[in-house]
Motif scaffolding. Sequence first.
Motif, PDB file in Angstrom:
ATOM      1  N   UNK A 333       0.863  -1.182   0.000  1.00 58.38           N
ATOM      2  CA  UNK A 333       0.000   0.000   0.000  1.00 58.38           C
ATOM      3  C   UNK A 333       0.896   1.226   0.000  1.00 58.38           C
ATOM      4  N   UNK A 334       0.812   2.035  -1.068  1.00 57.47           N
ATOM      5  CA  UNK A 334       1.750   3.147  -1.230  1.00 57.47           C
ATOM      6  C   UNK A 334       1.022   4.479  -1.386  1.00 57.47           C
ATOM      7  N   UNK A 335       1.748   5.552  -1.062  1.00 59.77           N
ATOM      8  CA  UNK A 335       1.228   6.906  -1.270  1.00 59.77           C
ATOM      9  C   UNK A 335       2.399   7.870  -1.299  1.00 59.77           C
ATOM     10  N   UNK A 336       2.358   8.808  -2.252  1.00 60.53           N
ATOM     11  CA  UNK A 336       3.353   9.888  -2.330  1.00 60.53           C
ATOM     12  C   UNK A 336       2.655  11.188  -1.900  1.00 60.53           C
ATOM     13  N   UNK A 337       2.104  11.180  -0.713  1.00 60.19           N
ATOM     14  CA  UNK A 337       1.332  12.311  -0.183  1.00 60.19           C
ATOM     15  C   UNK A 337       0.141  12.635  -1.083  1.00 60.19           C
ATOM     16  N   UNK A 339      -3.077  10.274  -3.503  1.00 61.76           N
ATOM     17  CA  UNK A 339      -4.054   9.207  -3.338  1.00 61.76           C
ATOM     18  C   UNK A 339      -3.343   7.882  -3.061  1.00 61.76           C
ATOM     19  N   UNK A 340      -3.648   7.204  -1.970  1.00 55.50           N
ATOM     20  CA  UNK A 340      -3.008   5.921  -1.695  1.00 55.50           C
ATOM     21  C   UNK A 340      -3.584   4.815  -2.585  1.00 55.50           C
ATOM     22  N   UNK A 341      -2.725   3.874  -2.918  1.00 55.21           N
ATOM     23  CA  UNK A 341      -3.156   2.718  -3.710  1.00 55.21           C
ATOM     24  C   UNK A 341      -2.709   1.442  -3.016  1.00 55.21           C
ATOM     25  N   UNK A 342      -3.425   0.377  -3.343  1.00 53.10           N
ATOM     26  CA  UNK A 342      -3.100  -0.944  -2.786  1.00 53.10           C
ATOM     27  C   UNK A 342      -2.781  -1.875  -3.955  1.00 53.10           C
ATOM     28  N   UNK A 383      -7.404   1.863  -6.206  1.00 50.53           N
ATOM     29  CA  UNK A 383      -7.368   3.259  -5.773  1.00 50.53           C
ATOM     30  C   UNK A 383      -8.184   3.351  -4.480  1.00 50.53           C
ATOM     31  N   UNK A 384      -7.507   3.586  -3.364  1.00 48.93           N
ATOM     32  CA  UNK A 384      -8.190   3.547  -2.074  1.00 48.93           C
ATOM     33  C   UNK A 384      -9.088   4.765  -1.843  1.00 48.93           C
ATOM     34  N   UNK A 385      -8.962   5.778  -2.704  1.00 48.37           N
ATOM     35  CA  UNK A 385      -9.836   6.950  -2.563  1.00 48.37           C
ATOM     36  C   UNK A 385     -11.228   6.680  -3.118  1.00 48.37           C
TER      37      UNK A 385
END
Length: 783
Positions: A333-337, A339-342, A383-385
């Motif tokens: 699970x990543x995010x560059x400040x 939208x986080x994605x899994x 897309x976790x958003x």
Amino acid sequence: MFKFYLMLYLSCFLKSAAEPLYKISGQVKSELGEPVNAATILIKENLRGTQTDTVGRFMIEQLKQGEYTLIISAVGYEKRFQQVVINKASVNNLSIRLKVSAQNLKEVNVLGKQESHDNLIEFTRTPMPSTVISRKQIEMMGSRRLDEVLKEQTGLAIVNDIGSGARAVGLQLQGFDSGYTMIMIDGQPMTGRNSGNFDLSRITVANIERIEIIKGASSCLFGSEALAGVVNIVTRQNISQSQGLASLRYGSFNTLDATLEGETPFTGGRGSGYISGNYYRTDGFNANPYLSEGKTAPPYDSYTIQGRGRYTLSKMNALNITGRYAVRNSVNQTAYNTVPTRDVLVERDLNASAILNTNFKSGLRLKTQYYLTRYATDQNITNLANSQVIPANNFVQYLHRGELQASQTYWGTMVLTGGTGIQYETMNNNLYSGVKSQSTAFAYGQADWKLSDELGLTGGVRGERHSRYGSSLNPSFGVKYRPAKALTLKAAIATGFKTPDFRQLYLNFTNLAGGGYTVLGTDVFAAELQKLQDAGQIATVFANAAKVNTLKPERSVAYSAGFTLQLSASVKADVNGFYNNVRNFINTDQVASKKGGQQVFSYFNIDRAFLIGADVGLSWRVVRGFNVSAGYQLLYAKDRGVIDSIKAGRGNYAGVYDTNTGQTRRSKTSDYFGLNNRSRHMANIKFTYEYEPKGITGTFRVNYRGKYGFQEANLPNGFLDPYDTYVSSFFLFNASVQKKLMNNHFSVQLTADNIFNYRDQLMPAQSGRTIMLGLNYRFFKQQ
């Protein structure tokens, strides 16, 4: 007078025909009593010879009375001379014992040879330079996965395409990308590449007996993927007693590596079985400070089980069954400040083979085999958003291969090896339009002729017929000459042939989670680019987009020359220069940009590329048990078309944007660094120590990689200039120490990789400092 000679001749002939003939038969075993398969028995006086069968037996017939000298030789054993007298009776049930070669016991070496039941092709009998990494060397390093072992070898670089994510950890050899090196297990090709890289971290080293590496074009024996070379992983082969191993390692990043393995002979040694299981897990690590959540090298766990069964059906025939199944699960699970994605990826890897080895009394050896490999990935990014699921990299790839190999030794000095077969491959990928397939029929042959103790020749040729790209013929030739006892000269020339892969032809991929860049295969390029233009997404189409056309197969001519100098009993130097001239080299480059700034990539042939360099290796046995070895590679990898354009001052590469002045100026040849991802300088030095009386071993290794180009950073001009982005040069320091206890049953090992914690965000797969503690227990009967 004529009648006189005729009568004399007939008299001699009849006398000879009336003379009784005899035979010599017997069995060749090792010092431990294990039958030695494929040992050569040569009669010195008349150069007649044969080879032992699968249980070490041999027979030479039609012999006259007399005294003979048998020369018995086998790979991995000392040559033996034995006198035999035939006097009015045949000599039967001769028992011959061979000693293991002392050179073979030098397990930290580069030329150790051992017999492989499953492969008649002797890898080190190639015209090209070869290296062997022994099991003992791997154990002393404390490495867990295949990439960790290979990255410390001279001339080998582990590459990580940042656009493909850290899961694609591939191997670069003599400047070729990883797609040009064939990865094999026990002589069988493996499949499954992520964006062209065969991910070496998929393979555990727990049950590896040795790793054989050939540098340079090896298409003659192995096929079109071997343009750069071959890495053959040899698993446990010779099983003479029941034994087992339990191994557990734990350390940084919550990394756990556990292995159980066991092997045993049965039915009086006619059969043997081996099985191993490995579990590996890691929390992954992060090399990018801008990543607010997640890891650049994702966490994963994997399970691998593999086994081997061998049974001697008769004096002539032996059956081998091998199987390997691996599953790897990864969730990141990543995010560059933003939208986080899994990202969820499941990989399943299957390899299986059935092999019948047949040894005839004449010495002819046959191997009949069928091989299957299946590699499948199931990857989805959420897309976790908004909970939208994006299928990313889902495919199933099959490879079926049937092959017949033959080998025969003549006069004890010439080995002929040949084979024929067919390979059928399918790919069902959600990024392609439908199931794709291709097949290749092939035949090959190679002769290794030792004309004298000083001179040896190797020559071969391979013919292939590809279902799409037609026929090709690839010869190779090498010579080895020893003008003095301490000096051996080597030279070789070989041709290579590589067809475009599925990805380069059919890929249609947009990485929404990675910023929205698009990669298009050449077969779909025109139609998909037009769709993007019709949708109003394309801002600029670059001039090099016109070069995207029907891909041609790549062809290379590889030249290699060097020498080995034994300076003293304890000091040796190896020097080898190489030059690979490649036509129709397939390159990946940006061909358009989207209105949002995202890139569009595709593939096209470069008319002429060259990779030239040299490897230097030094080894020094300082004192008994203490060795120092060092290696260095110099490499230039460039596109001749770029050089010609710069020299002419016209064409696509005539200008360079100087970020210091903000002006575009005429480019100079010194502005051109070379192809992406290639270091001009790489080096390593290793210190190994073994104190046998106390069962202590230790290693300290330093690896250096010079700077290499990463990507265009100024105005795109199609080549790496001084104003683009580079990965800086760096050193990695690794060490390990091991202590054996309880009569070598139990051992404790401490390893430290990347001691000074070097990391770079452009190297997502390079972990930080990693400390591991390992415990091993071997189950075996004390001799």
